[in-house]
Write an enzyme that holds these catalytic residues in place. Structure first.
Site, PDB file in Angstrom:
ATOM      1  N   THR A   1       0.902  -1.388  -0.304  1.00 64.12           N
ATOM      2  CA  THR A   1      -0.163  -0.224  -0.068  1.00 64.12           C
ATOM      3  C   THR A   1       0.930   1.498  -0.025  1.00 64.12           C
ATOM      4  OG1 THR A   1      -1.690  -1.421   1.391  1.00 64.12           O
ATOM      5  CG2 THR A   1      -2.044   1.152   0.870  1.00 64.12           C
TER       6      THR A   1
ATOM      7  N   THR B   1       4.762  -9.151  14.662  1.00 62.05           N
ATOM      8  CA  THR B   1       3.113 -10.190  14.386  1.00 62.05           C
ATOM      9  C   THR B   1       2.898  -8.806  14.466  1.00 62.05           C
ATOM     10  OG1 THR B   1       3.676 -11.580  16.458  1.00 62.05           O
ATOM     11  CG2 THR B   1       1.361 -11.669  15.384  1.00 62.05           C
TER      12      THR B   1
ATOM     13  N   THR C   1       3.985 -21.115  21.162  1.00 62.07           N
ATOM     14  CA  THR C   1       3.045 -21.518  21.193  1.00 62.07           C
ATOM     15  C   THR C   1       1.634 -20.569  20.652  1.00 62.07           C
ATOM     16  OG1 THR C   1       1.635 -20.200  23.884  1.00 62.07           O
ATOM     17  CG2 THR C   1       3.518 -18.889  22.832  1.00 62.07           C
TER      18      THR C   1
ATOM     19  N   ASP D   1       1.871  -6.765  -3.848  1.00 58.80           N
ATOM     20  CA  ASP D   1       1.163  -7.379  -2.620  1.00 58.80           C
ATOM     21  C   ASP D   1       1.507  -8.413  -1.548  1.00 58.80           C
ATOM     22  OD1 ASP D   1      -2.517  -6.842  -1.832  1.00 58.80           O
ATOM     23  OD2 ASP D   1      -1.196  -7.810  -0.511  1.00 58.80           O
TER      24      ASP D   1
HETATM   25  N1  ASP Z   1      -2.436  -6.205   1.494  1.00 59.69           N
HETATM   26  C1  ASP Z   1      -1.041  -4.922   1.411  1.00 59.69           C
HETATM   27  C2  ASP Z   1       0.077  -6.080   1.271  1.00 59.69           C
HETATM   28  O1  ASP Z   1       0.527  -6.195   2.565  1.00 59.69           O
HETATM   29  C3  ASP Z   1      -1.728  -4.484   2.941  1.00 59.69           C
HETATM   30  C4  ASP Z   1      -0.379  -3.076   2.897  1.00 59.69           C
HETATM   31  O2  ASP Z   1       0.629  -2.872   2.315  1.00 59.69           O
HETATM   32  O3  ASP Z   1      -0.476  -2.854   4.039  1.00 59.69           O
HETATM   33  O4  ASP Z   1       0.629  -5.893   0.721  1.00 59.69           O
END
Ligand code: ASP
Length: 345
Positions: A15, A167, A279, A59
């Site tokens: 993004t 995470t 875990t 992506d």
């Molecule tokens: N779907 C996007 C990605 O992980 C979300 C982001 O850019 O944060 O490429």
């Protein structure tokens, strides 16, 4: 080191590098070589910025180990020319990718900062600018002629984390990441405050940079849940060529101690499959043998992953399986902190 730190931005997709096409309303990747036009504030930073981009930005859901190799090769090729690296990826798999890069590069003496954003750079309320600008500042930070950071980190929403401790916790909030078992390395407010005692210290600065490009991907994550059946576990453990499993257990490393389950796990280990106990809790550590429900796992040779994250365990498993280690060495290395990914008590 040149007077002004030189920073290489590596744009892989996500993004952060997208802009809205106002005609179609769709998000599309923008030409990253023109980043200075999009964020003129970058000119004010006291460093020289160069950027490279994947030919086809992805992506991060399409992230794969072949892209990990592309990223480390860009860093390898440019390692001596640049003082720091900022890697932009989508946030969805950023913890997996940055953890893997931390294991693929040994004897790192320069900063590699992963960042991204929840909203595209052209969006009026974007978090991209702050994330990118501060990541560049962090990658440029020096003390006594040396970079402050010499490890792989992840910066998001005012916090710098050790990447292999993170995470993704939110698909909604700007604070998208957490590091439950290790405090933030730095916080950005009015000042950028590093917590120096927590930073990874390079033991021997004369050691040569080692880049590893081989990763074994015949692995899986098996998350336990009440009701899981012998048929399912047997089918999973019987997958052809399976080399390793990250077993997501309950609490401090507990699992059913019924004979069918332990026998299947035992058989898999006898076949040479490495099983790591991690875990399902977001914080805390596996303590094998603490409860009766983890004694059997310990006895059959399951390896306690301590307080490692699942993302980091996946990366470490891929890396150590490629090293052709004996059973004992494999266990020793897994339970050792190689890049600060687990807490040694
Ligand atoms: N779907 C996007 C990605 O992980 C979300 C982001 O850019 O944060 O490429």
């Amino acid at each position: 080191m040149a007077n002004k730190p030189t920073i290489l931005i590596i744009y892989t997709g996500g993004t952060i590098g997208m802009v809205k096409d106002y005609k179609t309303n769709a998000l599309k990747a923008f030409d990253f070589s023109r980043i200075l036009e999009k964020i003129p504030e970058l000119e004010q930073l006291n460093c020289e910025i160069t950027s490279v981009s994947f030919d086809v930005p992805i992506d991060s859901s399409n992230m794969d180990t072949k892209y990990y190799v592309d990223i480390v090769e860009i860093i390898e090729k440019n390692y001596t020319q640049f003082d720091g690296f900022v890697v932009l990826t989508g946030s969805d798999t950023m913890s997996y990718t940055s953890s893997a890069i931390s294991f693929m590069i040994e004897n790192l003496q320069k900063p590699i900062i992963f960042t991204g954003s929840q909203l595209p750079i052209g969006h009026i309320r974007t978090d991209a600018k702050e994330n990118l600008i501060t990541s560049i500042e962090i990658a440029s930070a020096r003390k006594d002629q040396r970079p402050v950071i010499s490890e792989v980190c992840l910066y998001f929403e005012y916090k710098l984390y050790r990447a292999n401790r993170t995470t993704k916790i939110s698909a909604e909030h700007f604070e998208a990441f957490a590091s439950m078992n290790y405090p933030a390395l730095a916080e950005s407010g009015v000042h950028l405050n590093f917590n120096e005692a927590l930073l990874y210290k390079t033991k021997n600065r004369n050691k040569k940079l080692i880049i590893r490009k081989k990763l074994v991907t015949d692995i899986l994550v098996l998350k336990l849940f009440p009701g899981i059946t012998a048929t399912v576990v047997k089918a999973i453990l019987g997958i052809e060529n399976l080399k390793g499993i990250v077993l997501e257990t309950y609490g401090s490393g507990n699992a059913p101690n019924e004979a069918w389950f332990l026998n299947l796990i035992d058989d898999a280990i006898q076949k040479g499959i490495k099983i790591i106990n991690v875990t399902q809790c977001s914080g805390g550590s596996v303590i094998l043998g603490h409860y009766d429900t983890s004694v059997g796992l310990k006895e059959v040779g399951v390896i306690g992953g301590e307080d490692i994250t699942t993302e980091s365990a996946v990366a470490k498993l891929m890396y150590l399986l490629s090293e052709d280690l004996s059973v004992d060495h494999f266990k020793n290395y897994f339970q050792k902190s190689l890049r600060g990914e687990i807490t040694i008590k």
